[in-house]
Design a protein around this motif. Sequence first.
Motif, PDB file in Angstrom:
ATOM      1  N   PRO A  46      92.827  34.336  56.391  1.00 57.79           N
ATOM      2  CA  PRO A  46      92.056  34.137  57.623  1.00 57.79           C
ATOM      3  C   PRO A  46      92.839  33.313  58.646  1.00 57.79           C
ATOM      4  O   PRO A  46      93.728  32.540  58.301  1.00 57.79           O
ATOM      5  CB  PRO A  46      90.828  33.354  57.145  1.00 57.79           C
ATOM      6  N   HIS A  47      92.488  33.529  59.899  1.00 58.04           N
ATOM      7  CA  HIS A  47      93.069  32.770  61.003  1.00 58.04           C
ATOM      8  C   HIS A  47      91.953  32.024  61.712  1.00 58.04           C
ATOM      9  O   HIS A  47      90.893  32.599  61.978  1.00 58.04           O
ATOM     10  CB  HIS A  47      93.766  33.707  61.996  1.00 58.04           C
ATOM     11  N   THR A  48      92.215  30.769  62.014  1.00 60.10           N
ATOM     12  CA  THR A  48      91.260  29.962  62.768  1.00 60.10           C
ATOM     13  C   THR A  48      91.952  29.416  63.997  1.00 60.10           C
ATOM     14  O   THR A  48      93.189  29.389  64.075  1.00 60.10           O
ATOM     15  CB  THR A  48      90.745  28.774  61.927  1.00 60.10           C
ATOM     16  N   VAL A  49      91.157  28.991  64.963  1.00 57.40           N
ATOM     17  CA  VAL A  49      91.719  28.373  66.161  1.00 57.40           C
ATOM     18  C   VAL A  49      92.555  27.164  65.752  1.00 57.40           C
ATOM     19  O   VAL A  49      93.701  27.001  66.187  1.00 57.40           O
ATOM     20  CB  VAL A  49      90.606  27.981  67.156  1.00 57.40           C
ATOM     21  N   ARG A  50      91.993  26.339  64.885  1.00 57.43           N
ATOM     22  CA  ARG A  50      92.704  25.138  64.431  1.00 57.43           C
ATOM     23  C   ARG A  50      94.010  25.502  63.728  1.00 57.43           C
ATOM     24  O   ARG A  50      95.065  24.913  63.988  1.00 57.43           O
ATOM     25  CB  ARG A  50      91.806  24.341  63.485  1.00 57.43           C
ATOM     26  N   GLY A  51      93.970  26.489  62.839  1.00 52.98           N
ATOM     27  CA  GLY A  51      95.161  26.902  62.102  1.00 52.98           C
ATOM     28  C   GLY A  51      96.244  27.472  63.002  1.00 52.98           C
ATOM     29  O   GLY A  51      97.432  27.172  62.828  1.00 52.98           O
ATOM     30  N   LEU A  52      95.843  28.295  63.965  1.00 60.02           N
ATOM     31  CA  LEU A  52      96.827  28.857  64.898  1.00 60.02           C
ATOM     32  C   LEU A  52      97.455  27.766  65.751  1.00 60.02           C
ATOM     33  O   LEU A  52      98.660  27.780  66.012  1.00 60.02           O
ATOM     34  CB  LEU A  52      96.169  29.920  65.783  1.00 60.02           C
ATOM     35  N   ALA A  53      96.644  26.811  66.189  1.00 60.40           N
ATOM     36  CA  ALA A  53      97.160  25.709  67.003  1.00 60.40           C
ATOM     37  C   ALA A  53      98.201  24.913  66.216  1.00 60.40           C
ATOM     38  O   ALA A  53      99.273  24.581  66.749  1.00 60.40           O
ATOM     39  CB  ALA A  53      96.016  24.813  67.469  1.00 60.40           C
ATOM     40  N   ARG A  80      81.966  32.701  64.098  1.00 58.51           N
ATOM     41  CA  ARG A  80      81.845  31.396  63.437  1.00 58.51           C
ATOM     42  C   ARG A  80      82.023  31.562  61.930  1.00 58.51           C
ATOM     43  O   ARG A  80      81.564  32.552  61.346  1.00 58.51           O
ATOM     44  CB  ARG A  80      80.479  30.771  63.708  1.00 58.51           C
ATOM     45  N   ASP A  81      82.680  30.623  61.313  1.00 57.73           N
ATOM     46  CA  ASP A  81      82.840  30.607  59.867  1.00 57.73           C
ATOM     47  C   ASP A  81      81.492  30.240  59.248  1.00 57.73           C
ATOM     48  O   ASP A  81      80.969  29.166  59.530  1.00 57.73           O
ATOM     49  CB  ASP A  81      83.901  29.568  59.502  1.00 57.73           C
ATOM     50  N   PRO A  82      80.911  31.118  58.445  1.00 56.70           N
ATOM     51  CA  PRO A  82      79.590  30.824  57.880  1.00 56.70           C
ATOM     52  C   PRO A  82      79.594  29.620  56.928  1.00 56.70           C
ATOM     53  O   PRO A  82      78.572  28.968  56.747  1.00 56.70           O
ATOM     54  CB  PRO A  82      79.198  32.104  57.147  1.00 56.70           C
ATOM     55  N   THR A  83      80.749  29.298  56.351  1.00 58.08           N
ATOM     56  CA  THR A  83      80.814  28.161  55.430  1.00 58.08           C
ATOM     57  C   THR A  83      81.073  26.838  56.139  1.00 58.08           C
ATOM     58  O   THR A  83      80.786  25.784  55.589  1.00 58.08           O
ATOM     59  CB  THR A  83      81.902  28.382  54.362  1.00 58.08           C
ATOM     60  N   ASP A  84      81.627  26.891  57.341  1.00 63.64           N
ATOM     61  CA  ASP A  84      81.879  25.685  58.134  1.00 63.64           C
ATOM     62  C   ASP A  84      81.751  26.064  59.599  1.00 63.64           C
ATOM     63  O   ASP A  84      82.691  26.561  60.206  1.00 63.64           O
ATOM     64  CB  ASP A  84      83.268  25.126  57.839  1.00 63.64           C
ATOM     65  N   ARG A  85      80.596  25.838  60.180  1.00 59.68           N
ATOM     66  CA  ARG A  85      80.287  26.300  61.538  1.00 59.68           C
ATOM     67  C   ARG A  85      81.193  25.686  62.603  1.00 59.68           C
ATOM     68  O   ARG A  85      81.208  26.138  63.738  1.00 59.68           O
ATOM     69  CB  ARG A  85      78.818  26.003  61.868  1.00 59.68           C
ATOM     70  N   ARG A  86      81.969  24.662  62.239  1.00 61.60           N
ATOM     71  CA  ARG A  86      82.918  24.088  63.208  1.00 61.60           C
ATOM     72  C   ARG A  86      84.126  24.991  63.401  1.00 61.60           C
ATOM     73  O   ARG A  86      84.801  24.911  64.425  1.00 61.60           O
ATOM     74  CB  ARG A  86      83.388  22.703  62.741  1.00 61.60           C
ATOM     75  N   ASN A  87      84.423  25.825  62.428  1.00 59.09           N
ATOM     76  CA  ASN A  87      85.583  26.710  62.492  1.00 59.09           C
ATOM     77  C   ASN A  87      85.228  28.034  63.146  1.00 59.09           C
ATOM     78  O   ASN A  87      84.136  28.559  62.963  1.00 59.09           O
ATOM     79  CB  ASN A  87      86.124  27.004  61.087  1.00 59.09           C
ATOM     80  N   VAL A  88      86.185  28.564  63.878  1.00 64.70           N
ATOM     81  CA  VAL A  88      86.070  29.894  64.462  1.00 64.70           C
ATOM     82  C   VAL A  88      87.101  30.781  63.779  1.00 64.70           C
ATOM     83  O   VAL A  88      88.299  30.463  63.775  1.00 64.70           O
ATOM     84  CB  VAL A  88      86.304  29.864  65.989  1.00 64.70           C
TER      85      VAL A  88
END
Length: 116
Positions: A46-53, A80-88
Amino acid sequence: MSVRLRPLQALKLWQEVGLTMVRRHGVDLTQRQMVVLLTIYLEPPPHTVRGLALKLGVTKPVITRALDAMGDLDLVSRRRDPTDRRNVIIQRTVRGALFLEEFGDLIVDRAQALVP
């Protein structure tokens, strides 16, 4: 088959491929947007905004702006990540996959035309 290009040939290749993609699709991605897109499609999710940054060494707002532009073109989507709504979570799209497949084919075709 290996292709050897001189620096000016490589620049010409980059120019021709970019120009063809802009003319053909009207898609005019910045260098940063293209790197984000390639990262999403060439590296396993998976890719997240935080991970890509973190991976690209830029801020989350920089990634968000790039994703906004690419989302408008339907090259990627977000949820939204269903397990952690802060993650996209960033998702690939069919249009994005086709865009990059054509981009790769175009690079190969143009590179072969440059080398005698």
